[in-house]
Design a protein around this motif. Structure first.
Motif, PDB file in Angstrom:
ATOM      1  N   ILE A 175      24.030 -28.785  19.603  1.00  0.00           N
ATOM      2  CA  ILE A 175      25.202 -29.164  18.791  1.00  0.00           C
ATOM      3  C   ILE A 175      26.481 -29.066  19.637  1.00  0.00           C
ATOM      4  O   ILE A 175      27.437 -29.835  19.443  1.00  0.00           O
ATOM      5  CB  ILE A 175      25.291 -28.355  17.461  1.00  0.00           C
ATOM      6  N   VAL A 176      26.480 -28.180  20.626  1.00  0.00           N
ATOM      7  CA  VAL A 176      27.637 -28.078  21.527  1.00  0.00           C
ATOM      8  C   VAL A 176      27.768 -29.370  22.343  1.00  0.00           C
ATOM      9  O   VAL A 176      28.860 -29.921  22.513  1.00  0.00           O
ATOM     10  CB  VAL A 176      27.517 -26.839  22.451  1.00  0.00           C
ATOM     11  N   GLU A 177      26.624 -29.883  22.822  1.00  0.00           N
ATOM     12  CA  GLU A 177      26.642 -31.152  23.576  1.00  0.00           C
ATOM     13  C   GLU A 177      27.195 -32.292  22.718  1.00  0.00           C
ATOM     14  O   GLU A 177      28.115 -33.001  23.116  1.00  0.00           O
ATOM     15  CB  GLU A 177      25.213 -31.554  23.988  1.00  0.00           C
ATOM     16  N   ILE A 178      26.610 -32.435  21.542  1.00  0.00           N
ATOM     17  CA  ILE A 178      26.988 -33.566  20.685  1.00  0.00           C
ATOM     18  C   ILE A 178      28.455 -33.475  20.264  1.00  0.00           C
ATOM     19  O   ILE A 178      29.203 -34.455  20.306  1.00  0.00           O
ATOM     20  CB  ILE A 178      26.060 -33.626  19.428  1.00  0.00           C
ATOM     21  N   THR A 179      28.889 -32.291  19.903  1.00  0.00           N
ATOM     22  CA  THR A 179      30.263 -32.151  19.404  1.00  0.00           C
ATOM     23  C   THR A 179      31.276 -32.310  20.523  1.00  0.00           C
ATOM     24  O   THR A 179      32.317 -32.951  20.335  1.00  0.00           O
ATOM     25  CB  THR A 179      30.454 -30.792  18.696  1.00  0.00           C
ATOM     26  N   SER A 180      30.986 -31.744  21.687  1.00  0.00           N
ATOM     27  CA  SER A 180      31.957 -31.902  22.778  1.00  0.00           C
ATOM     28  C   SER A 180      32.052 -33.375  23.175  1.00  0.00           C
ATOM     29  O   SER A 180      33.144 -33.879  23.452  1.00  0.00           O
ATOM     30  CB  SER A 180      31.619 -31.004  23.968  1.00  0.00           C
ATOM     31  N   LEU A 181      30.927 -34.070  23.150  1.00  0.00           N
ATOM     32  CA  LEU A 181      30.971 -35.501  23.465  1.00  0.00           C
ATOM     33  C   LEU A 181      31.830 -36.273  22.457  1.00  0.00           C
ATOM     34  O   LEU A 181      32.613 -37.143  22.834  1.00  0.00           O
ATOM     35  CB  LEU A 181      29.553 -36.090  23.472  1.00  0.00           C
ATOM     36  N   ASP A 209      40.100 -39.954  29.114  1.00  0.00           N
ATOM     37  CA  ASP A 209      38.999 -40.813  29.514  1.00  0.00           C
ATOM     38  C   ASP A 209      37.664 -40.056  29.506  1.00  0.00           C
ATOM     39  O   ASP A 209      37.591 -38.897  29.090  1.00  0.00           O
ATOM     40  CB  ASP A 209      39.267 -41.424  30.895  1.00  0.00           C
ATOM     41  N   TRP A 210      36.657 -40.713  30.005  1.00  0.00           N
ATOM     42  CA  TRP A 210      35.324 -40.129  30.037  1.00  0.00           C
ATOM     43  C   TRP A 210      35.307 -38.803  30.802  1.00  0.00           C
ATOM     44  O   TRP A 210      34.603 -37.871  30.444  1.00  0.00           O
ATOM     45  CB  TRP A 210      34.339 -41.139  30.660  1.00  0.00           C
ATOM     46  N   TRP A 211      36.124 -38.691  31.859  1.00  0.00           N
ATOM     47  CA  TRP A 211      36.125 -37.447  32.646  1.00  0.00           C
ATOM     48  C   TRP A 211      36.673 -36.281  31.846  1.00  0.00           C
ATOM     49  O   TRP A 211      36.266 -35.141  32.052  1.00  0.00           O
ATOM     50  CB  TRP A 211      36.887 -37.636  33.961  1.00  0.00           C
ATOM     51  N   HIS A 212      37.618 -36.554  30.958  1.00  0.00           N
ATOM     52  CA  HIS A 212      38.087 -35.482  30.050  1.00  0.00           C
ATOM     53  C   HIS A 212      36.914 -34.999  29.203  1.00  0.00           C
ATOM     54  O   HIS A 212      36.697 -33.799  29.029  1.00  0.00           O
ATOM     55  CB  HIS A 212      39.245 -35.979  29.176  1.00  0.00           C
ATOM     56  N   ILE A 213      36.148 -35.938  28.689  1.00  0.00           N
ATOM     57  CA  ILE A 213      34.985 -35.575  27.866  1.00  0.00           C
ATOM     58  C   ILE A 213      33.993 -34.753  28.694  1.00  0.00           C
ATOM     59  O   ILE A 213      33.490 -33.718  28.231  1.00  0.00           O
ATOM     60  CB  ILE A 213      34.284 -36.848  27.318  1.00  0.00           C
ATOM     61  N   GLU A 214      33.731 -35.188  29.911  1.00  0.00           N
ATOM     62  CA  GLU A 214      32.807 -34.451  30.785  1.00  0.00           C
ATOM     63  C   GLU A 214      33.305 -33.035  31.060  1.00  0.00           C
ATOM     64  O   GLU A 214      32.528 -32.085  31.072  1.00  0.00           O
ATOM     65  CB  GLU A 214      32.624 -35.186  32.123  1.00  0.00           C
ATOM     66  N   ARG A 215      34.621 -32.911  31.294  1.00  0.00           N
ATOM     67  CA  ARG A 215      35.157 -31.567  31.574  1.00  0.00           C
ATOM     68  C   ARG A 215      35.050 -30.680  30.340  1.00  0.00           C
ATOM     69  O   ARG A 215      34.709 -29.499  30.435  1.00  0.00           O
ATOM     70  CB  ARG A 215      36.612 -31.656  32.061  1.00  0.00           C
ATOM     71  N   GLU A 236      26.517 -40.439  24.437  1.00  0.00           N
ATOM     72  CA  GLU A 236      27.379 -40.733  25.591  1.00  0.00           C
ATOM     73  C   GLU A 236      27.828 -42.200  25.546  1.00  0.00           C
ATOM     74  O   GLU A 236      29.007 -42.510  25.751  1.00  0.00           O
ATOM     75  CB  GLU A 236      26.637 -40.463  26.911  1.00  0.00           C
ATOM     76  N   GLU A 237      26.886 -43.088  25.263  1.00  0.00           N
ATOM     77  CA  GLU A 237      27.219 -44.522  25.205  1.00  0.00           C
ATOM     78  C   GLU A 237      28.212 -44.824  24.084  1.00  0.00           C
ATOM     79  O   GLU A 237      29.175 -45.564  24.266  1.00  0.00           O
ATOM     80  CB  GLU A 237      25.953 -45.373  24.993  1.00  0.00           C
ATOM     81  N   PHE A 238      27.977 -44.212  22.922  1.00  0.00           N
ATOM     82  CA  PHE A 238      28.864 -44.406  21.768  1.00  0.00           C
ATOM     83  C   PHE A 238      30.281 -43.935  22.110  1.00  0.00           C
ATOM     84  O   PHE A 238      31.283 -44.612  21.814  1.00  0.00           O
ATOM     85  CB  PHE A 238      28.299 -43.614  20.575  1.00  0.00           C
ATOM     86  N   VAL A 239      30.376 -42.790  22.788  1.00  0.00           N
ATOM     87  CA  VAL A 239      31.681 -42.225  23.125  1.00  0.00           C
ATOM     88  C   VAL A 239      32.404 -43.106  24.139  1.00  0.00           C
ATOM     89  O   VAL A 239      33.590 -43.406  23.986  1.00  0.00           O
ATOM     90  CB  VAL A 239      31.506 -40.785  23.677  1.00  0.00           C
ATOM     91  N   LYS A 240      31.688 -43.559  25.147  1.00  0.00           N
ATOM     92  CA  LYS A 240      32.309 -44.425  26.166  1.00  0.00           C
ATOM     93  C   LYS A 240      32.894 -45.675  25.507  1.00  0.00           C
ATOM     94  O   LYS A 240      33.991 -46.123  25.867  1.00  0.00           O
ATOM     95  CB  LYS A 240      31.286 -44.824  27.230  1.00  0.00           C
ATOM     96  N   ASP A 251      38.810 -27.777  24.950  1.00  0.00           N
ATOM     97  CA  ASP A 251      39.788 -28.873  24.916  1.00  0.00           C
ATOM     98  C   ASP A 251      41.164 -28.374  25.357  1.00  0.00           C
ATOM     99  O   ASP A 251      41.880 -29.050  26.087  1.00  0.00           O
ATOM    100  CB  ASP A 251      39.842 -29.433  23.489  1.00  0.00           C
ATOM    101  N   ARG A 252      41.529 -27.196  24.923  1.00  0.00           N
ATOM    102  CA  ARG A 252      42.841 -26.638  25.287  1.00  0.00           C
ATOM    103  C   ARG A 252      42.903 -26.282  26.762  1.00  0.00           C
ATOM    104  O   ARG A 252      43.936 -26.456  27.406  1.00  0.00           O
ATOM    105  CB  ARG A 252      43.130 -25.399  24.425  1.00  0.00           C
ATOM    106  N   LEU A 253      41.795 -25.773  27.293  1.00  0.00           N
ATOM    107  CA  LEU A 253      41.785 -25.433  28.728  1.00  0.00           C
ATOM    108  C   LEU A 253      42.037 -26.678  29.575  1.00  0.00           C
ATOM    109  O   LEU A 253      42.665 -26.609  30.624  1.00  0.00           O
ATOM    110  CB  LEU A 253      40.445 -24.789  29.114  1.00  0.00           C
ATOM    111  N   ASP A 254      41.557 -27.812  29.122  1.00  0.00           N
ATOM    112  CA  ASP A 254      41.737 -29.044  29.889  1.00  0.00           C
ATOM    113  C   ASP A 254      43.169 -29.580  29.774  1.00  0.00           C
ATOM    114  O   ASP A 254      43.521 -30.562  30.417  1.00  0.00           O
ATOM    115  CB  ASP A 254      40.728 -30.111  29.448  1.00  0.00           C
ATOM    116  N   ALA A 255      43.989 -28.942  28.939  1.00  0.00           N
ATOM    117  CA  ALA A 255      45.393 -29.362  28.810  1.00  0.00           C
ATOM    118  C   ALA A 255      46.316 -28.468  29.638  1.00  0.00           C
ATOM    119  O   ALA A 255      47.523 -28.701  29.681  1.00  0.00           O
ATOM    120  CB  ALA A 255      45.814 -29.345  27.337  1.00  0.00           C
TER     121      ALA A 255
END
Ligand code: ADP
Ligand code: NI
Length: 206
Positions: free
Chosen positions: A51-57, A26-32, A11-15, A124-128
């Motif tokens: 792996i889903v957590e790490i990759t989505s982040l 932004d970070w909220w896109h990542i959270e969504r 999370e820190e690395f991504v921010k 990712d597509r759903l958030d678009a």
């Protein structure tokens, strides 16, 4: 480091990496995207939750629109991060997703059949699309100083043009059943938005 610590560290690395992107990335896109990925995975059990957590982040940590021709440097930075933090075992799969997730990607590489890719790509597509998709599109257009609409333009020079170039096509590209269901409602909202937009635009020719 245990898994919880690895998630916190990621999370820190991504921010840190997201600084300089537009606020639609932004970070909220990542959270969504993380939340949507979890949701799809809970319904369909496509991949190991960690792996889903790490990759989505990490999925946007080397976005080509912002990294320009430095995209390979962006990938290398992520690989190095994974190596240094005990995540080298999942490097190939995570990088496969990051390299192939983008809609605009002209030349995909690696394993396109990985369910992990299908899952994160759907999130990712759903958030678009949907209300958030509309908000992000106009936010991005504003960031680029693009016009909101150019009548007759359907090839993406304006933000409404971007709906035709990309957003309205996403429903048909969903990989998972759960993603398709969520996309249906969000797609309908895009159509309603456009209907209302054109109704209001009519006054411009009086
Ligand atoms: P991806 O990386 O998933 O291919 P992008 O990074 O291209 O997607 O897009 C991220 C967000 O920015 C999306 O919400 C997308 O709709 C928006 N966006 C990208 N290009 C444009 C554009 N030309 N006009 C308006 N919005 C855009
Ligand atoms: Ni994204």
């Amino acid at each position: 480091m245990n898994r919880d610590q690895q998630i916190k560290k990621t999370e820190e690395f991504v921010k840190e990496n997201l600084k300089g992107y537009d606020s639609g990335h932004d970070w909220w896109h990542i959270e969504r995207v993380r939340g949507l990925s979890r949701h799809i995975n809970e319904k369909e059990s496509l991949a190991d939750p960690f792996i889903v957590e790490i990759t989505s982040l990490l999925h946007d940590s080397a976005d080509s629109k912002f990294a320009g021709d430095k995209i390979e440097e962006g990938y290398a930075r992520i690989e190095e991060y994974l190596d240094r933090n005990g995540l080298e075992g999942m490097k190939e799969r995570v990088m496969g997703v990051i390299r192939n997730i983008s809609f605009s990607k002209k030349s995909p590489s690696g394993d396109l059949s990985d369910p992990l890719l299908h899952l994160i790509q759907d999130a990712d597509r759903l958030d678009a699309i949907g209300a958030i998709g509309v908000a992000r599109a106009f936010n991005y257009g504003g960031f680029r100083n693009n016009p909101i609409w150019i009548p007759e333009d359907e090839n993406g020079k304006s933000t409404v043009g971007h709906f035709y170039e990309k957003l309205l096509l996403l429903k048909g590209k969903m990989n998972t059943e759960t993603g398709r269901k969520l996309a249906d409602e969000r797609h309908d909202f895009l159509e309603k938005f456009l209907e209302q937009f054109y109704r209001e635009w009519e006054f411009s020719i009086i």
